[in-house]
Design a protein around this motif. Structure first.
Motif, PDB file in Angstrom:
ATOM      1  N   ALA A 186     -53.822  17.313  27.905  1.00 43.93           N
ATOM      2  CA  ALA A 186     -52.797  17.844  26.993  1.00 43.93           C
ATOM      3  C   ALA A 186     -51.973  16.710  26.386  1.00 43.93           C
ATOM      4  CB  ALA A 186     -51.884  18.816  27.744  1.00 43.93           C
ATOM      5  N   VAL A 187     -51.610  15.723  27.209  1.00 43.42           N
ATOM      6  CA  VAL A 187     -50.800  14.603  26.711  1.00 43.42           C
ATOM      7  C   VAL A 187     -51.603  13.783  25.708  1.00 43.42           C
ATOM      8  CG1 VAL A 187     -49.743  12.399  27.386  1.00 43.42           C
ATOM      9  CG2 VAL A 187     -49.261  14.468  28.699  1.00 43.42           C
ATOM     10  N   ARG A 188     -52.869  13.500  26.042  1.00 38.18           N
ATOM     11  CA  ARG A 188     -53.693  12.685  25.121  1.00 38.18           C
ATOM     12  C   ARG A 188     -53.842  13.388  23.777  1.00 38.18           C
ATOM     13  NH1 ARG A 188     -57.272   9.725  29.368  1.00 38.18           N
ATOM     14  NH2 ARG A 188     -56.022   7.805  29.387  1.00 38.18           N
ATOM     15  N   GLU A 189     -53.999  14.695  23.835  1.00 42.27           N
ATOM     16  CA  GLU A 189     -54.172  15.442  22.582  1.00 42.27           C
ATOM     17  C   GLU A 189     -52.898  15.350  21.731  1.00 42.27           C
ATOM     18  OE1 GLU A 189     -55.905  19.356  23.100  1.00 42.27           O
ATOM     19  OE2 GLU A 189     -54.977  19.986  21.203  1.00 42.27           O
ATOM     20  N   LYS A 190     -51.745  15.479  22.415  1.00 43.12           N
ATOM     21  CA  LYS A 190     -50.470  15.389  21.695  1.00 43.12           C
ATOM     22  C   LYS A 190     -50.250  14.000  21.103  1.00 43.12           C
ATOM     23  CE  LYS A 190     -48.180  19.345  22.159  1.00 43.12           C
ATOM     24  NZ  LYS A 190     -47.514  20.019  21.038  1.00 43.12           N
TER      25      LYS A 190
END
Ligand code: DC
Length: 208
Positions: A202-206
């Motif tokens: 989720a963090v990488r996508e953001k």
């Protein structure tokens, strides 16, 4: 400057473990902001004060020293309750704001707490709201206490946790709630590794 990653959620949802692992993975400093409120609560107890006494709590927040975060008595039921009490006082929250912003200003950071994505860093590029059912959170906290050799009662642990959730969510000053742009991660059915993988994705996508 590195990114700011905001991790919020209720007590014992696993945010600390997740935030620490994310910080290590991404090469960012990590701040457990709950420790600030715990240390202020402790300073109030040190002088025999009541954690909901505004003047005493605000004075404690103003004289907080970073070394206070290393105290060994910041965990346990008395520290939990004192932290939750002082955290409801707007002047205490205001006194702790600069420390939190200054920590991340040096090069990005992962911070975990209750209001990181809503108040401290509303513009953070990546926000997670980590949660789990009250029963599961109580079970995890109970197991943690037992591992430390403490003789805890599961029903009492769940009752304390629900009371703290209620105080943290119902207060007027920066109540616990997910930011509108936070990714909500329910870890009730996830083990620590699965939760970490989901959080990192989720963090990488953001950040992409
Ligand atoms: O995350 P924790 O359980 O260590 O936090 C201790 C208390 O501090 C908790 O009752 C809520 C409060 N807190 C807060 O109000 N805002 C934060 N950013 C972090 C913690």
């Amino acid at each position: 400057m590195g990114p700011i990653i905001a991790i919020d959620g209720p007590a014992a949802a696993g945010k600390g473990t997740l935030a620490r692992r994310l910080a290590a993975e991404l090469g960012l400093p990590y701040l457990d902001t709950g420790l600030l409120y715990r240390a202020v609560g402790r300073l109030v107890l040190d002088v025999g004060g009541n954690p909901s006494d505004v003047a005493i709590a605000e004075a404690a927040a103003r004289r907080l020293d970073p070394a206070d975060l290393d105290r060994s008595d910041l965990r346990g039921p008395a520290a939990d309750a004192a932290a939750s009490g002082v955290a409801a006082i707007p002047g205490v929250r205001a006194a702790l704001l600069d420390f939190q912003r200054g920590f991340a200003a040096r090069g990005g950071a992962v911070l975990d707490g209750r209001d990181i994505g809503t108040v401290i860093f509303p513009d953070a590029p990546a926000k997670l709201f980590v949660t789990a059912s009250p029963q599961e959170r109580a079970r995890r906290r109970w197991l943690e206490l037992r591992t430390k050799g403490e003789d805890a009662d599961l029903a009492t642990v769940e009752q304390d946790l629900r009371a703290r959730d209620e105080r943290d969510s119902a207060r007027a000053a920066a109540p616990l709630r997910p930011a509108a742009d936070a990714v909500v991660l329910d870890t009730s059915a996830l083990d620590a590794d699965a939760a970490f993988r989901a959080a990192l994705a989720a963090v990488r996508e953001k950040l992409a």
